[in-house]
Design a protein around this motif. Structure first.
Motif, short mmCIF file in Angstrom:
data_model
loop_
_atom_site.label_atom_id
_atom_site.label_comp_id
_atom_site.label_asym_id
_atom_site.label_seq_id
_atom_site.Cartn_x
_atom_site.Cartn_y
_atom_site.Cartn_z
N ALA A 22 0.83 -1.20 0.00
CA ALA A 22 0.00 0.00 0.00
C ALA A 22 0.87 1.25 0.00
O ALA A 22 0.58 2.23 -0.71
CB ALA A 22 -0.93 0.00 1.22
N LYS A 23 1.95 1.23 0.78
CA LYS A 23 2.84 2.39 0.83
C LYS A 23 3.53 2.63 -0.51
O LYS A 23 3.65 3.76 -0.98
CB LYS A 23 3.87 2.21 1.95
N VAL A 24 3.99 1.56 -1.17
CA VAL A 24 4.65 1.69 -2.47
C VAL A 24 3.66 2.20 -3.51
O VAL A 24 3.99 3.08 -4.32
CB VAL A 24 5.28 0.34 -2.89
N ASN A 25 2.44 1.68 -3.51
CA ASN A 25 1.43 2.13 -4.48
C ASN A 25 1.09 3.60 -4.27
O ASN A 25 0.90 4.35 -5.24
CB ASN A 25 0.17 1.28 -4.39
N ARG A 26 1.00 4.03 -3.02
CA ARG A 26 0.72 5.44 -2.72
C ARG A 26 1.85 6.33 -3.25
O ARG A 26 1.61 7.39 -3.83
CB ARG A 26 0.56 5.62 -1.21
N LYS B 79 1.70 6.64 -7.06
CA LYS B 79 0.67 7.57 -7.50
C LYS B 79 1.12 9.01 -7.35
O LYS B 79 0.75 9.88 -8.14
CB LYS B 79 -0.63 7.34 -6.72
N GLN B 80 1.94 9.28 -6.34
CA GLN B 80 2.45 10.64 -6.14
C GLN B 80 3.47 11.02 -7.21
O GLN B 80 3.70 12.20 -7.46
CB GLN B 80 3.11 10.78 -4.77
N LEU B 81 4.10 10.03 -7.83
CA LEU B 81 5.16 10.31 -8.80
C LEU B 81 4.67 10.25 -10.25
O LEU B 81 5.50 10.30 -11.16
CB LEU B 81 6.32 9.33 -8.59
N THR B 82 3.37 10.17 -10.47
CA THR B 82 2.87 10.20 -11.84
C THR B 82 3.01 11.63 -12.38
O THR B 82 3.01 12.60 -11.61
CB THR B 82 1.39 9.77 -11.91
#
Length: 114
Positions: free
Chosen positions: A20-24, A27-30
């Motif tokens: 969950a932390k990696v996916n979050r 998403k911030q780095l898109t």
């Protein structure tokens, strides 16, 4: 057996948390998210600069009023009008010479079209 179940559950929970932390973070780095963050920072910086400019203008008006009181000037300060600067030289003096050199009309300029 209870020990194995505990460690299996703890590992699964840690895996879910890390995923969950990696996916979050992904998403911030898109590109869209980075563009939105940059736009938000630019707007925030613009607001801060505007507030600073207003504070400086207020301080200038306050200081101008203090100096006017100290010098005995009774002219009211209109906040809507820009400050008018006065020239140090009287208007009746000799005319100013141009800062550039004029060329004679019959110059031998080789760069002109023939």
């Amino acid at each position: 057996m209870f020990r194995r179940t505990f460690w299996f559950t703890a590992g699964a929970a840690a895996g879910v948390w890390a995923t969950a932390k990696v996916n979050r973070k992904l998403k911030q780095l898109t590109p869209e998210s980075l563009a939105a963050q940059a736009a938000d920072k630019a707007i925030e910086t613009g607001h801060r600069l505007k507030d600073f400019a207003l504070d400086v203008r207020e301080g200038m008006a306050r200081r101008e009023a203090e100096l006017g009181d100290a010098l005995g000037l009774e002219a009211p300060v209109d906040q809507d009008l820009p400050v008018q600067r006065h020239r140090a030289v009287e208007a009746g003096g000799p005319p100013a010479r141009p800062a550039y050199r004029t060329l004679p009309s019959n110059s031998n300029n080789r760069n002109e079209d023939h």
